[in-house]
Scaffold this motif. Structure first.
Motif, PDB file in Angstrom:
ATOM      1  N   LEU A 132       8.285  -4.767 -38.611  1.00  0.00           N
ATOM      2  CA  LEU A 132       8.083  -4.247 -39.637  1.00  0.00           C
ATOM      3  C   LEU A 132       8.757  -2.712 -39.936  1.00  0.00           C
ATOM      4  O   LEU A 132       8.146  -2.051 -38.823  1.00  0.00           O
ATOM      5  N   GLU A 144      -4.359  -5.463 -42.923  1.00  0.00           N
ATOM      6  CA  GLU A 144      -3.892  -5.720 -43.016  1.00  0.00           C
ATOM      7  C   GLU A 144      -2.309  -5.864 -43.151  1.00  0.00           C
ATOM      8  O   GLU A 144      -2.053  -7.677 -43.525  1.00  0.00           O
ATOM      9  N   ASP A 147      -3.365  -9.594 -40.348  1.00  0.00           N
ATOM     10  CA  ASP A 147      -2.825 -10.531 -41.385  1.00  0.00           C
ATOM     11  C   ASP A 147      -1.874 -11.117 -42.032  1.00  0.00           C
ATOM     12  O   ASP A 147      -2.213 -12.108 -42.338  1.00  0.00           O
ATOM     13  N   MET A 148      -0.834 -10.399 -42.646  1.00  0.00           N
ATOM     14  CA  MET A 148       0.641 -10.367 -43.031  1.00  0.00           C
ATOM     15  C   MET A 148       0.644 -11.116 -41.398  1.00  0.00           C
ATOM     16  O   MET A 148       1.778 -12.238 -41.596  1.00  0.00           O
ATOM     17  N   GLY A 151      -0.379 -14.956 -41.221  1.00  0.00           N
ATOM     18  CA  GLY A 151      -0.111 -15.315 -42.608  1.00  0.00           C
ATOM     19  C   GLY A 151       1.454 -15.630 -42.419  1.00  0.00           C
ATOM     20  O   GLY A 151       1.994 -17.517 -42.907  1.00  0.00           O
ATOM     21  N   TRP A 152       2.029 -14.890 -41.814  1.00  0.00           N
ATOM     22  CA  TRP A 152       3.723 -14.969 -41.887  1.00  0.00           C
ATOM     23  C   TRP A 152       4.344 -16.541 -41.023  1.00  0.00           C
ATOM     24  O   TRP A 152       4.484 -17.377 -41.152  1.00  0.00           O
ATOM     25  N   VAL A 155       2.791 -19.438 -42.348  1.00  0.00           N
ATOM     26  CA  VAL A 155       3.843 -19.949 -44.007  1.00  0.00           C
ATOM     27  C   VAL A 155       4.799 -20.603 -43.813  1.00  0.00           C
ATOM     28  O   VAL A 155       5.717 -21.341 -44.337  1.00  0.00           O
ATOM     29  N   LYS A 156       5.225 -19.945 -43.013  1.00  0.00           N
ATOM     30  CA  LYS A 156       6.642 -20.612 -41.861  1.00  0.00           C
ATOM     31  C   LYS A 156       6.601 -22.285 -42.197  1.00  0.00           C
ATOM     32  O   LYS A 156       8.021 -22.864 -41.715  1.00  0.00           O
ATOM     33  N   VAL A 200      -4.204 -11.013 -48.217  1.00  0.00           N
ATOM     34  CA  VAL A 200      -3.265 -10.783 -48.232  1.00  0.00           C
ATOM     35  C   VAL A 200      -1.946 -12.142 -48.482  1.00  0.00           C
ATOM     36  O   VAL A 200      -3.041 -13.068 -47.973  1.00  0.00           O
ATOM     37  N   CYS A 202       1.402 -14.284 -48.353  1.00  0.00           N
ATOM     38  CA  CYS A 202       2.650 -14.311 -48.292  1.00  0.00           C
ATOM     39  C   CYS A 202       3.442 -15.223 -48.042  1.00  0.00           C
ATOM     40  O   CYS A 202       3.244 -16.652 -48.430  1.00  0.00           O
ATOM     41  N   SER A 203       4.680 -15.141 -48.731  1.00  0.00           N
ATOM     42  CA  SER A 203       5.896 -15.942 -49.553  1.00  0.00           C
ATOM     43  C   SER A 203       6.913 -15.927 -48.314  1.00  0.00           C
ATOM     44  O   SER A 203       6.871 -15.420 -47.344  1.00  0.00           O
ATOM     45  N   ASP A 204       7.570 -17.358 -47.975  1.00  0.00           N
ATOM     46  CA  ASP A 204       8.507 -18.091 -47.929  1.00  0.00           C
ATOM     47  C   ASP A 204       9.704 -16.876 -48.011  1.00  0.00           C
ATOM     48  O   ASP A 204      10.621 -17.014 -47.590  1.00  0.00           O
TER      49      ASP A 204
END
Length: 211
Positions: A132, A144, A147-148, A151-152, A155-156, A200, A202-204
């Motif tokens: 990161l 956070e 959680d990121m 979440g990643w 979201v994968k 949090v 998360c987006s792909d």
């Protein structure tokens, strides 16, 4: 594949090939309940995956719900006895699910196309905190960041314009399969509701416009 992203106890509930509930915790029973409670409506008739043995307590909860498939590295004898009493349930034991997937044994990703198959490498990348780089004035707190990373990993595996909202190692909202990313955000936020505060997202992929 989702639960094999984690070394800690993890559980996931799938519907129509998308996760509707997912969680991690110190123990598998708590992780399972957090995954189920993430979206109890969508969990109806779901496929449940765990990276630890299914215990009696988990089986007792499942026995009162409509569950189609349970995939885990093992089942306690009492759990098999309880779940065997349900109609049309499939228990699938896959050894080694408690271990993370190794990049060198990643499956090929096969897509059917007219006249043949598209064969490509599977996505075996798992993001670590060392990957990161903070580019904003405000730096995320430790919770956070945790959680990121959670979440990643989720979201994968969400399909098309993927958005997930997570908090404290629990999936709270998912937006999938939408023609635009804004629509996915709205769906995920609606699912998360009041629980979205302090969460949090998360987006792909990136957001190309200010909306």
């Amino acid at each position: 594949k989702i639960v094999r992203e984690f070394t800690e106890p993890a559980a996931v509930v799938l519907k129509h090939n998308n996760p509707c509930g997912a969680a991690t915790d110190a123990g598998i029973e708590k992780a399972y309940m957090k995954a189920y409670e993430g979206d109890t409506l969508s969990a109806f008739g779901g496929v449940y995956g765990l990276n630890r043995k299914v215990t009696r307590a988990i089986a007792e909860h499942m026995s009162k719900k409509f569950v189609e498939v349970v995939v885990a590295p093992g089942f306690d004898p009492e759990a098999i006895q309880i779940l065997s009493g349900k109609n049309d349930i499939r228990l699938v034991e896959i050894t080694g699910m408690e271990k993370q997937s190794a990049p060198e044994i990643a499956d090929y990703d096969l897509k059917k196309v007219s006249g043949g198959l598209l064969v490509q490498d599977g996505d075996s990348k798992s993001i670590a905190e060392s990957d990161l780089k903070v580019v904003s004035r405000k730096k995320p707190a430790d919770g956070e960041v945790k959680d990121m990373l959670f979440g990643w990993k989720i979201v994968k595996y969400v399909k098309s314009n993927a958005i997930v909202i997570v908090k404290d190692g629990q999936l709270l909202g998912v937006g999938a399969g939408q023609m635009n990313r804004v629509g996915s955000v709205k769906i995920a936020a609606e699912h998360a509701g009041e629980k979205a505060k302090g969460s949090v997202l998360c987006s792909d992929a990136f957001f190309p416009m200010p909306d």
